[in-house]
Design a protein around this motif. Structure first.
Motif, PDB file in Angstrom:
ATOM      1  N   GLU A 292     -15.660   5.601  13.721  1.00  0.00           N
ATOM      2  CA  GLU A 292     -16.340   4.426  13.164  1.00  0.00           C
ATOM      3  C   GLU A 292     -17.676   4.849  12.533  1.00  0.00           C
ATOM      4  O   GLU A 292     -18.443   5.614  13.115  1.00  0.00           O
ATOM      5  N   SER A 302     -19.734  -2.129   1.618  1.00  0.00           N
ATOM      6  CA  SER A 302     -18.307  -1.866   1.810  1.00  0.00           C
ATOM      7  C   SER A 302     -18.143  -0.383   2.123  1.00  0.00           C
ATOM      8  O   SER A 302     -19.073   0.404   1.934  1.00  0.00           O
ATOM      9  N   ARG A 304     -15.598   3.294   2.143  1.00  0.00           N
ATOM     10  CA  ARG A 304     -14.434   4.076   1.757  1.00  0.00           C
ATOM     11  C   ARG A 304     -14.578   5.466   2.368  1.00  0.00           C
ATOM     12  O   ARG A 304     -15.669   5.880   2.725  1.00  0.00           O
ATOM     13  N   LEU A 314      -4.072   6.430   2.431  1.00  0.00           N
ATOM     14  CA  LEU A 314      -3.690   5.644   3.594  1.00  0.00           C
ATOM     15  C   LEU A 314      -2.177   5.648   3.739  1.00  0.00           C
ATOM     16  O   LEU A 314      -1.426   5.662   2.762  1.00  0.00           O
ATOM     17  N   GLN A 319      -5.271   4.320   8.910  1.00  0.00           N
ATOM     18  CA  GLN A 319      -5.725   3.003   8.483  1.00  0.00           C
ATOM     19  C   GLN A 319      -7.260   2.939   8.507  1.00  0.00           C
ATOM     20  O   GLN A 319      -7.904   3.650   9.294  1.00  0.00           O
ATOM     21  N   ILE A 320      -7.835   2.103   7.620  1.00  0.00           N
ATOM     22  CA  ILE A 320      -9.285   1.850   7.581  1.00  0.00           C
ATOM     23  C   ILE A 320      -9.506   0.348   7.717  1.00  0.00           C
ATOM     24  O   ILE A 320      -8.903  -0.438   6.983  1.00  0.00           O
ATOM     25  N   GLU A 321     -10.373  -0.029   8.655  1.00  0.00           N
ATOM     26  CA  GLU A 321     -10.682  -1.443   8.858  1.00  0.00           C
ATOM     27  C   GLU A 321     -12.151  -1.581   9.220  1.00  0.00           C
ATOM     28  O   GLU A 321     -12.605  -1.011  10.213  1.00  0.00           O
ATOM     29  N   ASN A 322     -12.906  -2.325   8.364  1.00  0.00           N
ATOM     30  CA  ASN A 322     -14.345  -2.549   8.570  1.00  0.00           C
ATOM     31  C   ASN A 322     -15.105  -1.226   8.742  1.00  0.00           C
ATOM     32  O   ASN A 322     -16.002  -1.102   9.581  1.00  0.00           O
ATOM     33  N   THR A 326      -8.787   5.010  11.717  1.00  0.00           N
ATOM     34  CA  THR A 326      -7.907   5.307  12.852  1.00  0.00           C
ATOM     35  C   THR A 326      -6.757   6.167  12.343  1.00  0.00           C
ATOM     36  O   THR A 326      -6.165   5.880  11.297  1.00  0.00           O
TER      37      THR A 326
END
Length: 981
Positions: A292, A302, A304, A314, A319-322, A326
């Motif tokens: 994180e 934002s 990236r 991806l 995966q990328i979230e906020n 992961t």
């Protein structure tokens, strides 16, 4: 030249990009690398403007630097085109346009009026906008007519260009009338401002009369102290812009014809900055990664991600979230350099870290198991087994050769460890952990030793002691013989330092004892004592409270509540009792006249420990007092309190008359009365003085007078009627502002005597030596009724200089005096008179005598001696007197034994002598000449040693022969006791 972030120095730079395209570094005439930094040679605005990024690569992967923007500041010339004449009425407002030429970079503006260097001075009527460059004149006056030239300056390159002049003329068709303000310079409706920036808002209006500019916040909040108004309120400046400075601002232009308002909103923006950076991660294959990064900014950033400088692809397991990345079921190919990028429209930031996915067989070399663990019976123990392995290994355990099985006491931990509860002696032994994964297996061992628990057999107990005593706090234990034991003591939670506190604390006892001895206990030693016993596997402790009782602390807040002439009402507060109740108090007093503090008399006489007030009695009136209180308990008396404030007792009539009233003496017709002044502490008030009363013996009425000085010790009454040496009764009383006090007892005093009227008779003077003359006389007739004859005064002088005479005094029963310390061979004159307390009588007739010449300065020389066991024969050279010296009349021989101080003297008129002496010890001998003027200078001392043979000789000179005495010389022997020459 663009530089690389220091974080990339250990990387090997591979390439640079400009505006997303690789730079051809082989063009050495345009580019070169300097330690990873890009050097642009002869940069060109057309080719080199844009955004630069560095890509650095090593064996771990690739990362990308932040973007660097390269811009070129320039300022072109104005077009050479004449500007039209601007024609306005007087009183009208006007705007002269600047229209700067093509440029890049920040500009500043100014205007020339007619000729350089005459610049337009800005004031409430004229304003130059640094946003547009235009010149604004709110109300034109005739003095404004002329040519105006716009001057544009690049703040980066300092280049300056001038536009064409703009002529300003007045129209001839009249003067412009008054009109309301018209705002020509205003700020945008919405203006974003960066955090920490300096924001400047411009506002200017045309109008007649010239408008006044003011500012305010639309929400009514006051401006913060940092906000400044500049250029006659035409510019509002907000330094260090922060979130609280956002909002709507209003510019109000106002004159007598009306007002206008311009409004605009300041919004806040902030570039992204990191809240949480990513860090290097080493993780096993088949594990899952959660990575994180978080940043703050406005608007919200934002995110990236890049891997090895490329956008991360991806897929189902990635995966990328906020902003959080992961990756599940990791494999070795997921390793590489990752970068998280946070960005908003105002900027972007990078955070870089390495992901290292590892696969390895179990290995205990870097995380070995403990070789030995010691635990006590009944405790719980966990045996760790944490070898390095990727993926996580499966662990099994053996004790010796037996496989360990789980049961109600033994369990396997998730991290591979082994837990044993309620340990018994049977659990002791060697335990082996076998760790295994698909890449291999390894094992490690731990030896478990089980010991008996440590128990305190004799613990410290609560104690109650007095200051100065010595005590021992016991701490004795029973412990497993396999274990080393250590005792430590804590006092009120702090570790006892036996070196620092060695004068009081000492650890005593044997190997199983940690007794604490405390010597000469003080109050500060009260508190909780804890004995801590530690072994390698357990620790036990026991505590005890020690109460130290001491004499009380000082009472507090001693105050004088009421004061009279002889009493003082005191109150105080109880101080610390130091663990022993106060049983009594005593009061002490001090005055400027006392020697230190004295115990005061109080009511009640005995003040018990529960009473905190007392009345001090038997004080002296009109004296400044301080009081202090001392508390006592069974231990003894404590420290005294701080002194009370100084207070003065009230005035009272004096009670003590003067002592030692006496008198006498003085001059004719005087009555002298003396006394010892009353001490200040007994005067009882201000305005103190004495009443002196006296009367002739046998007379009824008293004569009284007042002496106003309290320090005066005498009074002299003068009157021609006073008879000499007559008796008077006298007494002395006292008074002060409060009234009269008592008189002293009556005593009798003689009035002054009458001085002698007769001179001594038959006065004579006789010279005794070169420095002494004896004067003698007959006593004068004297009656006791005339008083007491004190003595005689002998006055003497020489050469007729009576004014510089000297004198000696002798008692009244003497009839001679010896004058000493006189000069030799000189005539002295002398006279004698009698004196008493009233004065001196007349001098006698003057007589004189001449002192003798001084003794010879030459000592007897060449003293030689010849000694037998019974006598000593002496010879010396004759002393010859000089003309100014007395003739020699004989000689004195001084002799004594070396062990005694008693000197004996032999007189002779010859230059030889015979001393009948038993020579049983050393003798010391000196010879002096005698004259009418006294004894002369002594010869050198000679020492005659004790006779050890039949004959001995000696001399004070180098001559060794002896002159025999021709005949027996009669001598006179004088014995002087305890005399030294």
């Amino acid at each position: 030249m663009e530089t690389v972030d220091p974080a990339f120095i250990h990387w090997l730079p591979r390439r640079w990009q400009l505006n997303g395209s690789d730079i051809n570094l082989s063009m050495e005439y345009r580019y070169k690398l300097d330690g990873g930094n890009l050097v642009v040679i002869n940069p060109n605005r057309n080719w080199d403007t844009g955004n630069y990024q560095c890509f650095a690569t090593n064996s771990l992967g690739t990362i990308v630097s932040r973007e660097a923007k390269l811009q070129f500041a320039y300022l072109e010339n104005f077009k050479t085109k004449m500007r039209s004449t601007v024609s306005v009425r007087e009183g009208q407002g006007v705007v002269l346009l600047c229209g700067p030429p093509p440029h890049s970079g920040e500009l500043s503006y100014a205007w020339i009026f007619n000729e350089y260097p005459s610049f337009v001075e800005e004031d409430s009527r004229r304003f130059v906008s640094q946003e547009t460059g235009h010149l604004y004149i709110a109300k034109v006056e005739p003095s404004d007519v002329g040519n105006y030239t716009c001057v544009v300056t690049s703040t980066v390159t300092k280049a300056r260009v001038l536009g064409s002049p703009t002529p300003l003329v007045l129209r001839s068709d009249g003067v412009m009338g008054e009109y309301e303000p018209k705002i020509e310079v205003q700020f945008p409706e919405t203006l974003p401002a960066a955090k920490g920036a300096t924001v400047k808002l411009e506002c200017f209006a045309l109008g007649n009369p010239v408008p006044q500019i003011n500012w305010r916040r639309s929400d009514g909040l006051p401006f913060s102290s940092k906000i400044k108004l500049r250029k006659f309120n035409g510019v509002l400046e907000i330094p260090n812009f922060q979130q609280e400075d956002t909002g709507s601002y209003e510019c109000i232009a106002e004159n007598s014809r009306g007002r206008n308002v311009a409004r605009g909103r300041l919004t806040y923006y902030a570039k992204p900055h990191w809240v949480q950076l990513i860090k290097d991660v080493e993780i096993a294959v088949e594990d899952n990664l959660f990575w994180e990064c978080r940043a703050s900014g406005k608007p919200k950033p934002s995110y990236r991600w890049l891997k090895n400088g490329e956008a991360l692809v991806l897929e189902e397991r990635i995966q990328i979230e906020n902003g959080a990345l992961t990756i599940s079921n990791l494999n070795v190919t997921d390793s590489g350099m990752f970068q998280c990028i946070a960005e908003n429209k105002h900027g972007l930031i990078y955070s870089s870290a390495e992901l290292k996915v590892v696969a390895s067989a179990p290995d205990f070399s870097k995380a070995p198991m403990k070789k030995l663990m010691q635990v006590q019976v009944g405790s719980m123990v966990s045996l760790d087994c944490k070898p390095r392995a990727s993926p996580k290994p499966v662990c099994s355990w053996k004790k010796g050769d037996m496989i360990v099985q789980e049961n109600e006491r033994i369990s396997f931990l998730k991290d591979g460890g082994l837990k044993i509860a309620n340990v018994t002696k049977a659990d002791a032994g060697t335990y082996t952990c076998i760790a295994e994964n698909q890449f291999g297996k390894a094992n490690g061992t731990t030896r478990l030793v089980v010991t008996e628990p440590t128990r305190i057999t004799l613990a410290p107990s609560n104690m109650d002691v007095s200051v100065g005593e010595s005590v021992i706090l016991p701490c004795q234990v029973q412990h497993d013989p396999l274990l080393d034991i250590m005792f430590t003591w804590y006092f009120n939670g702090a570790l006892t330092d036996f070196k620092k506190d060695g004068s009081h604390f000492e650890k005593v006892g044997g190997s199983s004892s940690g007794d604490l001895m405390i010597r000469n206990i003080q109050l500060k030693h009260s508190g909780k004592y804890v004995c801590m016993v530690q072994t390698g596997v357990d620790s036990v402790s026991s505590a005890a409270d020690l109460i130290v009782r001491g004499s009380p602390g000082p009472p507090e807040n001693v105050k004088v509540d009421e004061i009279t002439d002889t009493t003082a009402q005191l109150s105080w507060k109880e101080g610390t009792d130091n663990h022993s109740p106060v049983i009594s108090y005593s009061v002490q007093a001090r005055t400027p006249f006392s020697v230190g503090w004295q115990t005061a008399t109080t009511v009640p006489e005995v003040i018990d420990g529960k009473t905190h007030t007392a009345t001090v009695v038997e004080l002296n009136p009109w004296v400044e007092y301080e009081f202090r209180v001392v508390a006592s308990n069974k231990i003894g008396g404590g420290e005294p309190s701080l002194p009370s404030e100084k207070v003065r007792t009230e005035e009272a009539v004096p009670e003590v008359p003067p002592s030692e009233v006496s008198g006498g003496g003085g001059s004719r017709s005087e009555l002298v009365i003396t006394w010892d002044p009353v001490p200040e502490e007994l005067q009882n008030g201000g305005g103190f003085g004495y009443v002196v009363a006296f009367r002739p013996l046998g007379v009824t009425n008293w004569i009284q007078t007042v002496v106003t000085s309290p320090d005066t010790p005498r009074y002299v009454f003068r009157n021609e009627s006073i008879m000499p040496f007559s008796l008077y009764e006298v007494k002395v009383g006292v008074y002060n502002n409060k009234g009269e006090g008592p008189f002293s007892p009556v005593t009798t005093v003689f009035s002054a005597e009458e001085e002698p009227t007769i001179a001594p008779s038959r006065v004579s003077a006789n010279s005794l030596s070169s420095s002494e003359i004896e004067v003698s006389w007959n006593t004068i007739p004297w009656k006791l009724s005339n008083g007491h004859l004190l003595g005689y005064e002998v006055r003497y002088w020489n050469n007729g200089e009576e004014e510089s005479s000297s004198k000696v005094k002798v008692a009244g029963n003497e009839t001679s005096a010896r004058l000493r310390g006189l000069k030799s061979n000189l005539a002295y004159y002398t006279a004698v008179r009698a004196y008493n307390s009233a004065g001196a009588g007349p001098f006698s007739t003057t007589v004189n005598a001449t002192t003798k010449k001084t003794p010879p300065s030459q000592p007897p020389g060449n003293v030689v001696w010849n000694a037998t066991d019974t006598k000593v024969l002496l010879n010396w050279e004759q002393v010859k007197a000089k003309e100014n010296e007395s003739e020699v009349t004989g000689y004195k021989v001084f002799y004594r034994t070396s062990s005694q101080n008693n000197v004996q003297v032999l007189n002779t008129n010859k230059t030889s002598a015979e001393l009948l002496l038993p020579i049983k010890e050393d003798y010391i001998i000196e010879v002096k000449a005698t004259t009418d003027g006294g004894d002369g200078t002594s010869s050198e001392q000679i020492r005659i040693p004790r006779i050890t043979n039949m004959d001995a000789r000696g001399s004070t000179s180098a001559i060794s022969n002896v002159h025999a005495v021709s005949s027996y010389i009669p001598v006179v022997l004088f014995f002087i006791v305890n005399a030294l020459w």
